[in-house]
Design a protein around this motif. Sequence first.
Motif, PDB file in Angstrom:
ATOM      1  N   ALA A 159       0.749  -1.236  -0.090  1.00 47.20           N
ATOM      2  CA  ALA A 159       0.017   0.235   0.059  1.00 47.20           C
ATOM      3  C   ALA A 159       0.755   1.307  -0.001  1.00 47.20           C
ATOM      4  O   ALA A 159       0.318   2.434  -0.349  1.00 47.20           O
ATOM      5  CB  ALA A 159      -0.844   0.122   1.016  1.00 47.20           C
ATOM      6  N   ASP A 160       2.122   1.141   0.416  1.00 46.69           N
ATOM      7  CA  ASP A 160       3.000   2.213   0.355  1.00 46.69           C
ATOM      8  C   ASP A 160       3.120   2.802  -0.823  1.00 46.69           C
ATOM      9  O   ASP A 160       3.653   4.009  -1.196  1.00 46.69           O
ATOM     10  CB  ASP A 160       4.333   2.142   1.400  1.00 46.69           C
ATOM     11  CG  ASP A 160       5.138   0.697   0.758  1.00 46.69           C
ATOM     12  OD1 ASP A 160       4.470   0.123   0.080  1.00 46.69           O
ATOM     13  OD2 ASP A 160       6.244   0.914   0.906  1.00 46.69           O
ATOM     14  N   LYS A 161       3.127   2.106  -1.874  1.00 45.05           N
ATOM     15  CA  LYS A 161       3.382   2.465  -3.434  1.00 45.05           C
ATOM     16  C   LYS A 161       2.311   3.262  -4.033  1.00 45.05           C
ATOM     17  O   LYS A 161       2.155   3.591  -4.860  1.00 45.05           O
ATOM     18  CB  LYS A 161       3.660   1.190  -4.230  1.00 45.05           C
ATOM     19  CG  LYS A 161       4.702   0.466  -3.813  1.00 45.05           C
ATOM     20  CD  LYS A 161       5.019  -0.536  -5.011  1.00 45.05           C
ATOM     21  CE  LYS A 161       6.261  -1.592  -4.424  1.00 45.05           C
ATOM     22  NZ  LYS A 161       5.589  -3.024  -4.278  1.00 45.05           N
ATOM     23  N   LEU A 162       0.984   3.280  -3.156  1.00 45.88           N
ATOM     24  CA  LEU A 162      -0.052   4.086  -3.572  1.00 45.88           C
ATOM     25  C   LEU A 162       0.093   5.555  -3.898  1.00 45.88           C
ATOM     26  O   LEU A 162       0.921   6.052  -3.126  1.00 45.88           O
ATOM     27  CB  LEU A 162      -1.237   3.978  -2.670  1.00 45.88           C
ATOM     28  CG  LEU A 162      -2.288   2.613  -2.630  1.00 45.88           C
ATOM     29  CD1 LEU A 162      -2.965   2.720  -1.594  1.00 45.88           C
ATOM     30  CD2 LEU A 162      -2.927   2.515  -4.060  1.00 45.88           C
ATOM     31  N   VAL A 163      -0.567   6.016  -5.133  1.00 49.34           N
ATOM     32  CA  VAL A 163      -0.503   7.612  -5.297  1.00 49.34           C
ATOM     33  C   VAL A 163      -2.173   7.635  -5.297  1.00 49.34           C
ATOM     34  O   VAL A 163      -2.814   7.194  -6.039  1.00 49.34           O
ATOM     35  CB  VAL A 163       0.172   7.776  -6.520  1.00 49.34           C
ATOM     36  CG1 VAL A 163      -0.023   9.364  -6.800  1.00 49.34           C
ATOM     37  CG2 VAL A 163       1.617   7.344  -6.572  1.00 49.34           C
TER      38      VAL A 163
END
Length: 255
Positions: A159-163
């Motif tokens: 989820a840390d990659k989400l934009v």
Amino acid sequence: MSRKPFVAGNWKMNKTVEEARQLVAEMMPELTEISTVERVLCPPFTSILAISAMVTGTEIGLGAQNMHWEEKGAFTGEVAPNMVREFCNYVILGHSERRLYFGETDESVAKKLAAAFKVGLVPIVCVGETLEENEAGRTEEVVTRQLREGLSLVPKEEADKLVIAYEPVWAIGTGRAANVEDASRVIGGVIRPVLADMFGAATEESIRVLYGGSVKGSNAAEYFREPAIDGGLIGGASLKKDDFLAIVRAAAETA
Ligand code: PGA
């Protein structure tokens, strides 16, 4: 923790291959140099191959504006995640124009997001309320629902990659940009707390949240100065070399 500023150009249904090549050729010299900003171009599918050839070997990212969630099959007119992944590292999902004109729902956004992560595409997920919802004081409720349902199938460890792009529908393409304080309040006061609740505070701190809706070279810096806003999803102004470069430069000033 500091997040790398992010600026993506959503070209929507504009530019032939030749026009697309010309715009990118004009922007390339300066765009390649501003390496403190994550820069992403999202042309229509027909221009993706040509632009991919131009940006390969640079740090400029390429994104699609939509895709289907299924791997393949009888879905006339659609493009599969692994087909997008052949050329792109990003995909815009849940744009309000997809929701409004093409029946995109939080449920289809959720399926597309899961499919994007499966093939290694970074999704740029759009949320935002309509004018009617805004005037009825329903912004928080609408954006919260779009996030909770739209992001429900995101693998927690990725989820840390989400934009995320907060785009009030009434501000898109209208020249009526959201007031900076209001945008900052929705992003910092609604979107970030929901992300923290869903994925944990450490992950939320890594997620870039953009503002989108009538951002131009002349107003970009005001948004990007806000600590809650990590950059912009740019429509109309991404079709103009000088405007888009000014926006990327404004983002670089906050890096
Ligand atoms: P706009 O569009 O910058 O033309 O308002 C933004 C968007 O739709 O992503």
